[in-house]
Design a protein around this motif. Sequence first.
Motif, PDB file in Angstrom:
ATOM      1  N   ILE A  77       0.843  -1.198   0.000  1.00 20.62           N
ATOM      2  CA  ILE A  77       0.000   0.000   0.000  1.00 20.62           C
ATOM      3  C   ILE A  77       0.873   1.241   0.000  1.00 20.62           C
ATOM      4  N   LEU A  78       1.934   1.240   0.823  1.00 24.17           N
ATOM      5  CA  LEU A  78       2.826   2.403   0.861  1.00 24.17           C
ATOM      6  C   LEU A  78       3.519   2.602  -0.483  1.00 24.17           C
ATOM      7  N   LYS A  79       3.953   1.504  -1.108  1.00 20.51           N
ATOM      8  CA  LYS A  79       4.608   1.610  -2.418  1.00 20.51           C
ATOM      9  C   LYS A  79       3.624   2.153  -3.435  1.00 20.51           C
ATOM     10  N   GLU A  80       2.402   1.619  -3.403  1.00 17.63           N
ATOM     11  CA  GLU A  80       1.378   2.086  -4.334  1.00 17.63           C
ATOM     12  C   GLU A  80       1.072   3.569  -4.100  1.00 17.63           C
ATOM     13  N   ALA A  81       1.013   3.970  -2.833  1.00 16.07           N
ATOM     14  CA  ALA A  81       0.754   5.377  -2.519  1.00 16.07           C
ATOM     15  C   ALA A  81       1.900   6.256  -3.008  1.00 16.07           C
ATOM     16  N   ARG A  82       3.146   5.787  -2.811  1.00 14.55           N
ATOM     17  CA  ARG A  82       4.298   6.557  -3.303  1.00 14.55           C
ATOM     18  C   ARG A  82       4.254   6.677  -4.820  1.00 14.55           C
ATOM     19  N   ASP A  83       3.952   5.551  -5.495  1.00 11.75           N
ATOM     20  CA  ASP A  83       3.874   5.570  -6.953  1.00 11.75           C
ATOM     21  C   ASP A  83       2.780   6.520  -7.425  1.00 11.75           C
ATOM     22  N   MET A  84       1.631   6.452  -6.741  1.00  6.39           N
ATOM     23  CA  MET A  84       0.517   7.327  -7.103  1.00  6.39           C
ATOM     24  C   MET A  84       0.888   8.790  -6.870  1.00  6.39           C
ATOM     25  N   LYS A  85       1.581   9.064  -5.749  1.00  6.92           N
ATOM     26  CA  LYS A  85       2.008  10.430  -5.454  1.00  6.92           C
ATOM     27  C   LYS A  85       2.959  10.921  -6.527  1.00  6.92           C
ATOM     28  N   ASP A  86       3.934  10.071  -6.888  1.00  9.97           N
ATOM     29  CA  ASP A  86       4.897  10.450  -7.928  1.00  9.97           C
ATOM     30  C   ASP A  86       4.183  10.696  -9.253  1.00  9.97           C
ATOM     31  N   LYS A  87       3.216   9.837  -9.564  1.00  9.60           N
ATOM     32  CA  LYS A  87       2.470   9.987 -10.813  1.00  9.60           C
ATOM     33  C   LYS A  87       1.681  11.292 -10.802  1.00  9.60           C
ATOM     34  N   ILE A  88       1.008  11.576  -9.697  1.00  5.88           N
ATOM     35  CA  ILE A  88       0.215  12.799  -9.597  1.00  5.88           C
ATOM     36  C   ILE A  88       1.125  14.020  -9.691  1.00  5.88           C
ATOM     37  N   VAL A  89       2.270  13.969  -8.997  1.00  8.69           N
ATOM     38  CA  VAL A  89       3.206  15.100  -9.040  1.00  8.69           C
ATOM     39  C   VAL A  89       3.730  15.299 -10.454  1.00  8.69           C
ATOM     40  N   SER A  90       4.101  14.195 -11.124  1.00 11.18           N
ATOM     41  CA  SER A  90       4.625  14.336 -12.496  1.00 11.18           C
ATOM     42  C   SER A  90       3.533  14.841 -13.434  1.00 11.18           C
ATOM     43  N   GLN A  91       2.297  14.365 -13.258  1.00 10.25           N
ATOM     44  CA  GLN A  91       1.201  14.853 -14.088  1.00 10.25           C
ATOM     45  C   GLN A  91       0.966  16.338 -13.835  1.00 10.25           C
ATOM     46  N   ALA A  92       1.032  16.733 -12.560  1.00  9.83           N
ATOM     47  CA  ALA A  92       0.842  18.148 -12.238  1.00  9.83           C
ATOM     48  C   ALA A  92       1.953  18.991 -12.848  1.00  9.83           C
ATOM     49  N   LYS A  93       3.189  18.468 -12.787  1.00  7.71           N
ATOM     50  CA  LYS A  93       4.305  19.205 -13.388  1.00  7.71           C
ATOM     51  C   LYS A  93       4.111  19.327 -14.896  1.00  7.71           C
ATOM     52  N   GLU A  94       3.741  18.212 -15.536  1.00  4.91           N
ATOM     53  CA  GLU A  94       3.532  18.235 -16.981  1.00  4.91           C
ATOM     54  C   GLU A  94       2.392  19.181 -17.340  1.00  4.91           C
ATOM     55  N   SER A  95       1.322  19.118 -16.564  1.00  8.00           N
ATOM     56  CA  SER A  95       0.176  19.990 -16.824  1.00  8.00           C
ATOM     57  C   SER A  95       0.565  21.451 -16.640  1.00  8.00           C
ATOM     58  N   ALA A  96       1.310  21.727 -15.568  1.00  2.00           N
ATOM     59  CA  ALA A  96       1.754  23.105 -15.321  1.00  2.00           C
ATOM     60  C   ALA A  96       2.695  23.563 -16.428  1.00  2.00           C
ATOM     61  N   LYS A  97       3.575  22.674 -16.869  1.00  2.09           N
ATOM     62  CA  LYS A  97       4.507  23.024 -17.948  1.00  2.09           C
ATOM     63  C   LYS A  97       3.741  23.302 -19.232  1.00  2.09           C
ATOM     64  N   ALA A  98       2.786  22.428 -19.564  1.00  5.63           N
ATOM     65  CA  ALA A  98       1.990  22.621 -20.776  1.00  5.63           C
ATOM     66  C   ALA A  98       1.188  23.917 -20.679  1.00  5.63           C
ATOM     67  N   GLU A  99       0.596  24.160 -19.517  1.00  3.21           N
ATOM     68  CA  GLU A  99      -0.181  25.384 -19.317  1.00  3.21           C
ATOM     69  C   GLU A  99       0.726  26.604 -19.429  1.00  3.21           C
ATOM     70  N   GLY A 100       1.926  26.505 -18.861  1.00  2.00           N
ATOM     71  CA  GLY A 100       2.891  27.601 -18.954  1.00  2.00           C
ATOM     72  C   GLY A 100       3.288  27.858 -20.397  1.00  2.00           C
ATOM     73  N   GLU A 101       3.526  26.771 -21.145  1.00  2.00           N
ATOM     74  CA  GLU A 101       3.882  26.919 -22.558  1.00  2.00           C
ATOM     75  C   GLU A 101       2.734  27.543 -23.344  1.00  2.00           C
TER      76      GLU A 101
END
Length: 162
Positions: A77-101
């Motif tokens: 569960i902790l690994k899955e939560a970490r993976d999900m957190k990393d995925k959400i953070v990377s998606q947020a970064k990508e979304s913010a980058k795309a929005e910034g562009e």
Amino acid sequence: MIEPGIGLLFWMTLTFIILLFLLAKFAWKPILNAVNDREVTIIDALNQAKLAKQEMAQLKEDNERIIREARAERDGILKEARDMKDKIVSQAKESAKAEGEKMIEAARQSIQTEKIAAMADIKNQIGTLSVNIAENILREKLNNDGAHNALVENILNKSNLN
């Protein structure tokens, strides 16, 4: 020394045999039954203790297995939560980058549009100023009729040459 008499020995032996008979008839069976019952009770208690010990060992083993499974599940569960957190953070970064562009591109387009509009406005103003300047110059030069005729002839000559 004291020697017992034959009569005394006879009566003592007879009393002993009677006592032995009475004990055998009334006391030995209940005593032996009580001893046997006690032995059975002790054996049952020992068997129950063995069973309880085996059950305790089994429960301990089950508890350790459950704890291992719980730890493995917790780690999963902790690994899955970490993976999900990393995925959400990377998606947020990508979304913010795309929005910034997108915002940067929109700003560039807006700047380009404003630049073109400013250039057109400047051209219009320069054209208006040029026409006003030319008009003022021509008025001053063409105040007399001779200058006016010379200018018209000059323009006609240039247009015929081309």
